[in-house]
Design a protein around this motif. Structure first.
Motif, PDB file in Angstrom:
ATOM      1  N   PRO A   1       1.104  -1.342   0.205  1.00  0.00           N
ATOM      2  CA  PRO A   1      -0.420  -0.407  -0.258  1.00  0.00           C
ATOM      3  C   PRO A   1       0.556   1.616  -0.422  1.00  0.00           C
ATOM      4  O   PRO A   1       1.405   1.488   0.705  1.00  0.00           O
ATOM      5  CB  PRO A   1      -0.520  -0.674   0.895  1.00  0.00           C
ATOM      6  N   GLY A   2       0.207   2.186  -0.566  1.00  0.00           N
ATOM      7  CA  GLY A   2       1.565   3.682  -0.623  1.00  0.00           C
ATOM      8  C   GLY A   2       2.138   3.421  -1.878  1.00  0.00           C
ATOM      9  O   GLY A   2       2.493   4.304  -2.409  1.00  0.00           O
ATOM     10  N   GLN A   3       2.653   2.323  -2.516  1.00  0.00           N
ATOM     11  CA  GLN A   3       3.646   1.847  -3.594  1.00  0.00           C
ATOM     12  C   GLN A   3       2.833   1.730  -4.234  1.00  0.00           C
ATOM     13  O   GLN A   3       2.938   2.058  -6.171  1.00  0.00           O
ATOM     14  CB  GLN A   3       4.837   1.413  -3.614  1.00  0.00           C
ATOM     15  N   ALA A   4       1.909   0.629  -5.033  1.00  0.00           N
ATOM     16  CA  ALA A   4       1.616  -0.044  -5.860  1.00  0.00           C
ATOM     17  C   ALA A   4      -0.155  -0.108  -4.799  1.00  0.00           C
ATOM     18  O   ALA A   4      -0.483   0.231  -5.246  1.00  0.00           O
ATOM     19  CB  ALA A   4       1.439  -1.534  -5.566  1.00  0.00           C
ATOM     20  N   GLY A   5      -0.787   0.752  -6.949  1.00  0.00           N
ATOM     21  CA  GLY A   5      -2.376   1.134  -6.423  1.00  0.00           C
ATOM     22  C   GLY A   5      -3.309  -0.384  -6.006  1.00  0.00           C
ATOM     23  O   GLY A   5      -3.692  -0.045  -5.642  1.00  0.00           O
ATOM     24  N   ASP A   6      -2.481  -2.040  -7.160  1.00  0.00           N
ATOM     25  CA  ASP A   6      -2.873  -2.153  -6.151  1.00  0.00           C
ATOM     26  C   ASP A   6      -3.408  -2.827  -4.714  1.00  0.00           C
ATOM     27  O   ASP A   6      -4.368  -3.350  -4.389  1.00  0.00           O
ATOM     28  CB  ASP A   6      -2.908  -3.914  -7.017  1.00  0.00           C
ATOM     29  N   GLY A   7      -2.203  -2.830  -4.215  1.00  0.00           N
ATOM     30  CA  GLY A   7      -2.041  -2.618  -3.264  1.00  0.00           C
ATOM     31  C   GLY A   7      -2.275  -1.768  -1.591  1.00  0.00           C
ATOM     32  O   GLY A   7      -3.190  -2.401  -1.089  1.00  0.00           O
ATOM     33  N   THR A   8      -2.902  -0.633  -2.404  1.00  0.00           N
ATOM     34  CA  THR A   8      -3.480  -0.263  -1.903  1.00  0.00           C
ATOM     35  C   THR A   8      -5.009  -0.407  -2.027  1.00  0.00           C
ATOM     36  O   THR A   8      -5.889  -0.127  -1.477  1.00  0.00           O
ATOM     37  CB  THR A   8      -3.110   1.447  -2.512  1.00  0.00           C
ATOM     38  N   ALA A   9      -5.160  -0.690  -3.092  1.00  0.00           N
ATOM     39  CA  ALA A   9      -6.479  -1.299  -2.888  1.00  0.00           C
ATOM     40  C   ALA A   9      -6.862  -2.624  -1.961  1.00  0.00           C
ATOM     41  O   ALA A   9      -7.733  -1.729  -1.684  1.00  0.00           O
ATOM     42  CB  ALA A   9      -7.104  -1.471  -4.758  1.00  0.00           C
ATOM     43  N   VAL A  10      -6.037  -3.210  -2.198  1.00  0.00           N
ATOM     44  CA  VAL A  10      -6.602  -4.240  -1.147  1.00  0.00           C
ATOM     45  C   VAL A  10      -6.817  -2.996   0.407  1.00  0.00           C
ATOM     46  O   VAL A  10      -7.481  -4.276   1.237  1.00  0.00           O
ATOM     47  CB  VAL A  10      -4.385  -5.008  -0.553  1.00  0.00           C
TER      48      VAL A  10
END
Length: 338
Positions: free
Chosen positions: A159-168
C-alpha cells in the motif's frame, strides 16, 4: 452485464529501449504494469498501429502504479515523459502535485469519471488470485486467509507504492466496516504474509508456480496473464458480513506537465481513447472499454462478467482516499511492522 458495464499501486524498468529518433518522431509513456503483459498485448498492438498511422515511435517505460508517478515527480524540473498511465489514487496524486497538464481529449464526452487532467483508459477491478493446483477452491472469506496453512504463502503488493496494494488496504477497510477493524485484521494476516512487493504483476508467476498460494491483483491484468499462468484463478473473499465486494480500479491516462513532446502525447492519448482502439480493449486486453458508445460482445468480455457474478461493486471517494492516504499507510506500517 449491466453492473459490469456501468461500474465498468520500485524503480522503473524500460521495456522498450529508447530509439535514436528526433524529438518530433517520439512519444514517451510511463505506465503501470498490466496493459503491456505478454506478446500481442493491447499496448503493443496499439503502439504499433499508432506508429503506422502517425510515424511517431513509442518509448515505453513500466513500473508499479506509485513508481511511475514517483519517477515523473523526480523529473519534474526536466520532464522526460509525455504520457502517464497509472491507477488511482496515484493519478489523483499526480494531478494534485502539478505533474499533469490540462488536456481534455475529444473522447471525453463519451467517458465517465475523468476531469480536465486525466481520463479513464481501461476499466478494471481489484481482486485476489489463488493457485488452483495447490488449493481445491478459493478461500471463501478474509478470515480463511488467517489459517496457519497459509503461513508464508500469501503476499500482497505494498500500500502506498502499488495501486493494487493500496486497493487491498481500501478493500479490507470497506469489508470490515472501519479502519480499526481493518488494520487489526491486517496485523493478524501478517503472520502469513511473505512481505512487501512494489509491483503486483510480479506476484502472478509466484502463485502459478506454487511458491505462494494467494496474492492480490486486478481483473484485467490477471485475466490476461492466465494464458501464460494457467494455475491462477481470480476470487473475491467475503467480509464479516458475508458479502463479496470489489472496487473499480481503472487505468487512467493523462498528459505530463512540461512534456517534451506534448503534441505527440496528445496524439497518443487521442488514439488510445478512439473508438477503434477502445473496441479492442476486451478482446485483446481482457479489460472493459471506457467509452459509453462501445459495447463489447466478445468472449473475453463475457468472461469478465461471469467472473464477477455475485460480487458487489462499490465506489471509493478518491478525493478522501488521497487526503487520508499518508495516515492510512502509516497506520498500515505500524500495524504490520512493515
Amino acid at each position: 452485464m449491466k453492473s459490469l458495464v456501468s461500474a465498468l499501486l520500485a524503480g522503473a524498468a524500460v521495456v522498450v529501449a529508447a530509439p535514436a529518433f528526433a524529438a518530433s518522431d517520439v512519444v514517451t509513456i510511463y505506465a503501470a504494469d498490466g496493459l503491456h503483459d505478454g506478446k500481442g498485448s493491447w499496448f503493443e498492438t496499439q503502439f504499433d498501429a499508432f506508429t503506422k498511422a502517425t510515424g511517431v515511435k513509442v518509448q515505453y517505460v513500466e513500473a508499479g502504479s506509485g513508481g511511475v508517478v514517483e519517477r515523473v515527480a523526480k523529473e519534474k524540473s526536466n520532464p522526460q515523459a509525455d504520457v502517464l498511465v497509472t491507477l488511482p489514487p496515484f493519478i489523483q496524486r499526480a494531478e494534485a502535485e502539478g505533474l499533469l497538464q490540462t488536456f481534455k481529449p475529444t473522447a471525453a464526452d463519451q467517458i465517465d469519471g475523468g476531469d480536465d487532467s486525466y481520463q479513464p483508459l481501461v476499466n478494471n477491478f481489484q481482486n485476489f488470485i489463488y493457485d488452483s493446483a495447490k488449493l481445491d477452491a478459493a478461500p471463501k472469506t478474509f478470515a480463511d486467509l488467517l489459517d496457519p496453512k497459509f503461513k508464508g504463502k500469501i503476499q500482497y503488493s505494498t500500500p502506498g507504492q502499488a495501486g493494487d496494494g493500496t486497493a487491498v488496504m481500501l478493500q479490507v477497510i470497506h469489508a470490515f466496516g472501519s479502519k480499526d477493524a481493518a488494520f487489526d485484521y491486517l496485523k493478524k494476516l501478517q503472520d502469513n504474509n511473505v512481505g512487501p512487493s512494489s509491483s503486483t504483476g510480479k506476484l502472478t508467476a509466484l502463485v502459478n508456480k506454487g511458491e505462494i498460494y494467494v496474492a492480490n491483483g486486478d481483473l484485467q491484468m490477471n485475466m490476461s496473464q492466465m494464458a501464460d499462468n494457467p494455475n491462477i484463478k481470480v476470487f473475491w473473499p467475503a467480509g464479516p458480513d458475508g458479502v463479496r465486494s470489489a472496487m473499480p480500479l481503472p487505468y487512467y491516462v493523462g498528459l505530463v506537465a512540461g512534456a517534451p513532446d506534448s503534441d505527440n502525447g496528445k496524439k497518443l492519448i487521442e488514439f488510445l481513447l478512439a473508438k477503434d482502439a477502445q473496441s479492442t480493449v476486451s478482446s485483446i486486453a481482457i479489460g472493459a472499454p471506457v467509452r459509453k458508445d462501445v459495447t463489447p460482445t466478445d468472449a473475453n468480455f463475457a468472461k469478465l462478467h461471469e467472473a464477477m457474478q455475485g460480487v458487489t461493486v462499490w465506489q471509493p471517494d478518491w478525493t478522501a482516499v488521497l487526503k487520508d492516504l499518508p495516515d492510512d499507510v502509516a497506520h498500515w506500517k505500524q500495524a504490520t511492522g512493515s
